[in-house]
Design a protein around this motif. Sequence first.
Motif, short mmCIF file in Angstrom:
data_model
loop_
_atom_site.label_atom_id
_atom_site.label_comp_id
_atom_site.label_asym_id
_atom_site.label_seq_id
_atom_site.Cartn_x
_atom_site.Cartn_y
_atom_site.Cartn_z
N ARG A 450 -1.96 -2.85 -4.88
CA ARG A 450 -3.37 -3.00 -5.26
C ARG A 450 -3.49 -3.93 -6.48
N ASN A 555 -9.23 -3.91 -2.95
CA ASN A 555 -7.89 -4.25 -3.44
C ASN A 555 -6.79 -3.89 -2.46
N ASN A 574 -10.69 2.16 -5.55
CA ASN A 574 -11.10 0.98 -4.76
C ASN A 574 -12.57 1.11 -4.36
#
Length: 591
Positions: A450, A555, A574
């Motif tokens: 990420r 991400n 996220n």
Amino acid sequence: MDKRGTCGSWMARSGIPRPRVVLVPARADSCAHVPSSTRNCPCKMSQLPPKSPLASPVSEGMNSRVEALDNLSMDSFWLEVENIKLSAEAEQEECSLADVKTQEEGEAEAEWLQDAGLSELLGDRGSDNDNLVLLSTLTQTQAAAVQRRLDTYSRSRRRKNKHPVRDVRDIFGVASSEKFKILKGRLGVTRIGDLSAQDMKKIPTLALIELTALCDILGFELKRNKAAKLKTTEKRLFGVPLNTLLENDQKLLPNTKVPLLLQALLSCLEKRGLETEGILRVSGSQTRIKSLEQKLERDFYTGLFRWDEVHQNDVSGLLKRFIRELPAPLLTAEYLPAFAAVQNIPDLKQRLQALNLLILILPEPNRNTLKALLEFLGKVVARENNNKMNLWNVSTVMAPNLFMHKGLPNKIPEGKEKQLAEGAADVVRMMIHYQDLLWTVSSFLVAQVRKLNESNSKRHQFCDKRIKNLLRKIHADKDKVEKNQAETVKVHASLLLKDSLEVHLNNATRVADVLRQFQKNLCQNGWNIVNAVNLLKCNNSIECPNLLLYEVGGNIGEHCLDPDTYLLDLYHINPHAEWIIKQNPSYPRMF
């Protein structure tokens, strides 16, 4: 501020929690045989690194495990070794892989940096953006592992009167060692197949750095062989590289991930061999096996080969022969010593973590093939009441086929044969017994993926400061609004419905709850179903297990979520992702 200050301070703030490995209690009859860390592996043609003096001393409990292991029969192991020797002597075949040479000082470190995606650090020029992005995600232990390899490479270059390489500390500062910790989060389990192909390409690099950092902390040297060039062969099945096999198979069956020949061998054994007493251990006729190999080379792709006419012990012989005849070991020539050295780690959790990282480093064809093999071996062990092949029996028979290779040097220390054999068998035992755990991607590595994706998305920025400030203000206002509405999200199922599901999140909301809510609304609210053939059962209830929830975008590329994932935690990590319900690809397609 220079790069040193910027990246060093950034990394100090990016404390990504490490995951905790959760162990399932093992059966007494299988795990009682776990050998101690004093044994090595029987890589017939692979020299093992000696155990580090920094390793913890063996406790009395571990000594008792060795004594218990001494009472186990290794006859199956040595019988398999003898069968392999006889087969090789009868054929007088040339090695398909040149002898692997030990790397010189600095050479191994240079190759490690290349495999870790840090090759730019080997030159005098500044690091590119990709290197900076990767380095910015490293923890202190990982950074220290990189620094040690660069220091060794720099010393070797200076000895050869060459210019030293750029010091990694110029990029992210001096890294101090930290205690290895394993923490647990609320994001569920991520399995290898749950991530998109694009995100999975980042995992081997991160796993190699993490494995090296782990070995440094434990005081073990991670030695790797240098793979030699493979020799070409005129065969189409046996002795053919996995990549070549899969390329040929995918022309017939697209998206094939495991060689069709291996699938056929395993399928035949699963249908008619799981109940056979001594399957895998009892050797078939070498003459018949050689004849069957020739028939398979000629008739396999034409569909004329008759599997129902082959004896099961001959099929198991063909299976083991297929693995041994691969031009490079299934565990790869580079990392075979590392697999062998795993059993030198005293702590079981750390042994499993090392195995998990090694499996993540493997090339995808090797990893998928190994998984198919281990799944079959698990089925053999599950039928031990009928076939008399328990976990240790299967491990001792398969270890020589995985750890012995005719293309690797034969350097077994005198008097160490028994220790090496037991060590290899125990590594195979762990891979069979803990395969569900080993085929996961830790939440720590997912978090690093990420970070990489977030950093890559910021690489192309506007140069005008006024535009930068405006964009920063817009994003800040947007994030503030989204934070206030964080308890409500929309879940899409575009392939099934025209409508979306609105979900109110709290700290207890899991993926399984969302799927149940989707199931309930689909049945009661009369949603406009786009296409749901085989989705509805005869009683108008919805079959929920064939549906999965995916996290897409933000991400991450695409991430299939564990049913036990807490969605509010994931949303905070996220917030820009979309959540989409899809059909489970392992179920028959509904449209």
